[in-house]
Design a protein around this motif. Structure first.
Motif, short mmCIF file in Angstrom:
data_model
loop_
_atom_site.label_atom_id
_atom_site.label_comp_id
_atom_site.label_asym_id
_atom_site.label_seq_id
_atom_site.Cartn_x
_atom_site.Cartn_y
_atom_site.Cartn_z
N LEU A 163 -0.70 3.52 8.33
CA LEU A 163 -0.03 2.27 7.92
C LEU A 163 1.10 1.89 8.86
O LEU A 163 1.34 0.70 9.10
N GLN A 171 0.84 -1.20 0.00
CA GLN A 171 0.00 0.00 0.00
C GLN A 171 0.88 1.26 0.00
O GLN A 171 0.54 2.25 -0.66
N VAL A 172 2.01 1.23 0.71
CA VAL A 172 2.92 2.38 0.75
C VAL A 172 3.44 2.69 -0.66
O VAL A 172 3.41 3.83 -1.11
N VAL A 173 3.90 1.65 -1.36
CA VAL A 173 4.43 1.87 -2.70
C VAL A 173 3.31 2.29 -3.65
O VAL A 173 3.51 3.14 -4.53
N LEU A 184 0.68 4.10 -2.83
CA LEU A 184 0.44 5.52 -2.55
C LEU A 184 1.53 6.39 -3.16
O LEU A 184 1.26 7.44 -3.74
N GLU A 185 2.79 5.93 -3.05
CA GLU A 185 3.92 6.68 -3.61
C GLU A 185 3.84 6.77 -5.14
O GLU A 185 4.35 7.71 -5.74
N ILE A 190 0.66 7.46 5.88
CA ILE A 190 1.77 6.64 6.36
C ILE A 190 1.63 6.37 7.86
O ILE A 190 1.96 5.28 8.33
#
Lengths: 308, 308
Positions: free
Chosen positions: B125, A170-172, A174-175, B122
């Motif tokens: 998360l 999910q972090v990647v 969003l990025e 973030i």
């Protein structure tokens, strides 16, 4: 003799009805999920947890777990707590992903998202509550399974949802939002973590609970990673080709957000073909398990043929 | 003989230095936490998790866990993974509580809160990642402890943080905001769940890992619930009597928010007296454990005498 064997196999295969299998297992899972969470004081949080947990859905992760456990010689009973935990974890990730600070979605499975009904604060807490309860539920309710195996399941679930799994994906994701130059490598990272990791845990935990080890678990891992990626490719395709009514969530969101997807990199036809190849590779991994793997195989096909 | 025994006990007690004990155990916990999470791709999430996890703090929960395990005849090594998991869970609850949708705090332990540094997405998360990792960490890293006990710890941790613990307490806390007529019963519910549940898990898990059962665990549970409530009463008092610099977080927030607290119900002096009574009741529970309980007793006193 060979002809007879083939005939018998064909006849056994013919006897397997995926829709009956899905229906039966779905209703077992629904009943177990419904029983898992009672509404007590403070009612709002339990209602919020139940709202999203019992909002329907295909229950694909629990069913994969149950099917694998049965294939490996275990019982439904051994795998049911883990099956429920997988759905709790999946639901938690949907609730948090839908938040305004994340994907900001108003609809999910044809219903208002959790924070639209209960508010952002309760939605965050409902996710936390489901995640915590998933682990408690497995630890407390798994019976007829050695404690070492249950601990392996706890570790596997934790890894699948944490920074090395769902959260990292999910972090990647969003990025990568709004970037037009996302590489295939990055796209694969996102979906291997955001989607495949929990599907892999579903299948592998089913095997672990039944006592599978070594190469057999490796095969299950490979099978499920392949279907995980195929699942995501199909999801990307459906976002383009389906209506909101069919999806139960906002359609065309990826295009609108100018998100890089498999169809945007490969086109729709090539994406379909890649998904088919992944499914074929996945199914090849099940060969040593023979006819016992029929439900898992049929589930893999189901994933590529679904229209919503 | 009795006089001699007393003298010996006094001399043993005199030898125990709480500040040395805290310093030693704090640095062990810091080292273990620092080692627990490496920064790999996608770096941002691991950095965000480490930012809050390694932001200092008293490490009271891990130290309670280690102290109890040692008191019960276990080793530091047996309890360290659980001690780290307790701090991961505590940190996750702080990160999520500080979010704009919840308490909307900009400072924590003298530093900007997680979402002020990394953004809300973030921060959500990072909390999820810490919570999931806590369970994985315990399951993977606990050694020299039978798997059944580790599973009991997983169940206990899950319950302490979920809707039956922290999450439930936070829900009632949010519901009570701005209400002037919050009852003592409700206030007790909030803090028994928001604060005492995880402190109780810290102590009880230490005992479980070392093999304690039955009445001994009951005593530990009673001890820690009492100090949990005392801890919260002191926290409420400090919010009124301390400066922001001393607290490392916004001071006077409860008054500003017109929050019902123990001092607002009882006044400051009566609140202090109630806290002292809870500590005394807590310490009485440790009597059967004799001198082995000295570190736990001293920790209980430390909680009531702290000024920030």
């Amino acid at each position: 003799m060979v002809a007879m064997d083939n005939l018998q196999m064909t006849s056994e295969k013919a006897q397997f009805s995926l829709s009956a299998y899905l229906q039966e297992h779905q209703s077992l899972v629904e009943a177990a999920l419904n029983q898992a969470i009672s509404v007590v004081y403070p009612e709002k949080i339990y209602e919020a947890m139940r709202y999203s947990l019992l909002a329907g859905g295909k229950r694909l992760r629990p069913i994969l777990c149950l099917a694998t456990c049965q294939m490996a010689g275990g019982t439904l009973e051994m795998a049911m707590p883990t099956a429920c935990a997988l759905e709790m974890i999946h639901t938690m990730s949907l609730i948090h992903d839908d938040l305004p600070a994340m994907d900001n979605d108003d609809y999910r499975r044809g219903k208002l998202t959790n924070h639209k009904v209960y508010g952002e604060d309760i939605a965050i807490l409902a996710g936390d509550g489901l995640l915590a309860y998933a682990f408690e539920f497995v630890a407390v309710n798994t019976s007829n399974v050695p404690a070492e195996r249950v601990l392996q399941v706890v570790a596997k679930l934790g890894r699948a949802v944490g920074a090395a799994g769902l959260v990292g994906g999910q972090v990647v994701d969003l990025e990568s939002e709004g970037k037009a130059d996302v590489s295939l490598e990055t796209l694969n990272f996102i979906h291997n973590h955001k989607t495949a990791a929990l599907l892999e845990a579903s299948v592998v935990c089913g095997g672990v609970l039944a006592g599978m080890t070594g190469e057999d678990l490796q095969r299950l891992s490979c099978f499920s990673q392949n279907i995980g990626l195929a699942f995501q490719i199909i999801d990307d395709i459906l976002d383009i080709t389906s209506t909101q009514e069919q999806l139960g969530k906002t359609a065309g969101k990826d295009l609108q957000a100018q998100k890089v997807t498999y169809p945007s990199l490969w086109g729709i036809e090539e994406s379909k073909s890649q998904a088919q190849q992944l499914i074929a590779a996945a199914i090849a991994q099940l060969k040593p398990f023979g006819d016992k793997a029929i439900p898992l195989k049929e589930l893999a096909h189901y994933i590529t043929s679904r229209t919503h």
